[in-house]
Design an enzyme around this catalytic site. Structure first.
Site: not given
Ligand code: DGL
Length: 269
Positions: A12, A43-44, A75-77, A190-192
């Site tokens: 995202s 996305y969250g 992206c996990n979400t 979360c990849t961020h």
């Protein structure tokens, strides 16, 4: 899927860059296209059905245009929601997913207390609960949903001041003390979040292992690609990024360029 096409890395926002960095090291001969779905960030905040629909529509377009050798959903979400549906809808494409690294955390913990730090929707997903039931019943896994960390990571990377108090408010619930035991692993789901790992380390009341799955994801992509031929024009000079939205911060553009990504003229979405 096109054998000699680029590897498509999707997120995202900037989070997937943590995976691109590892993927480049493992597969320097490959060409990468990075998709930042910034029009839909974060996305969250999305409702499940709407996000699923959005992702399926966007991928129909991206796969047609880019014809990648494989797709890394960094992206996990997105992946915990849409991974199965994407594989079903586009069976000819290899999707490499990103899921909370609960299994390795449960295998490595010495104290038996692990925390999973993710977006609020990722911690609520059945997928995440399933990972705990399958791999972590012998330990205590605390799920910590953070509303703001992904956006704070984007701010931080853009040089905007992010207060310690704002970060601490999000990560404090990760630290659990039970009798003589303390949390020893926090899964960055979360990849961020790896962009903030150094800040987290300074704020932690005791040292923990901040588990970043980026390298494991890149290794899985390398396995999936196997011996398929890389594009003849491989290497970072040919890599580019597509943003889905118009409102780009100059710092984000510079960050992408710093990663050797050219900004594509067209915008998906
Ligand atoms: N990077 C994404 C993840 O791994 C989420 C960020 C967002 O909320 O859009 O979950």
């Amino acid at each position: 899927m096109s054998d000699d096409g680029p590897v498509l890395i999707f997120d995202s926002g900037i989070g997937g860059l943590t995976v691109l960095r590892e993927a480049r090291m493992l597969m320097p001969e490959r060409r990468f296209v990075y998709i930042a779905d910034n029009a839909a960030f974060p996305y969250g905040d999305w409702q499940e059905e709407a996000l699923l629909d959005h992702l399926l529509r966007l991928f129909a377009q991206l796969l047609e245009e880019i014809r990648p050798a494989c797709v890394i959903i960094a992206c996990n979400t997105a992946f915990t929601l849409a991974g199965a549906a994407l594989r079903e809808r586009f069976p000819e494409t290899d999707f490499v997913g990103t899921v909370p690294a609960i299994k390795p955390a449960a295998e490595r913990t010495a104290s038996g207390l692990i925390s999973v730090l993710a977006t609020p929707v990722t911690v609520k997903r059945d997928y995440t609960k399933g990972l705990i039931e399958s791999f972590a019943t012998h330990c205590h896994a605390r799920l910590v949903g953070s509303r703001y960390l992904a956006a704070l990571a984007e701010d931080y990377i853009c040089g905007i001041a992010v207060a310690d108090s704002a970060l601490w408010a999000e990560i404090a619930p990760c630290f659990v003390e039970e009798e003589s035991r303390r949390t020893d692993i926090v899964v960055l789901a979360c990849t961020h979040y790896p962009f903030l790992a150094n800040r987290f380390r300074k704020l932690a009341p005791w040292p923990v292992d901040w588990l970043n799955p980026a390298e494991a994801i890149a290794m899985q992509a390398k396995r999936v690609l196997g011996s398929s031929t890389a594009a003849a024009d491989g290497g970072p000079n040919h890599d580019f990024v597509i943003f889905t939205g118009e409102n780009l911060r100059p710092e984000t553009v510079r960050l992408m360029q710093g990663f050797g990504l050219k900004i594509a003229a067209r915008r998906a979405g």
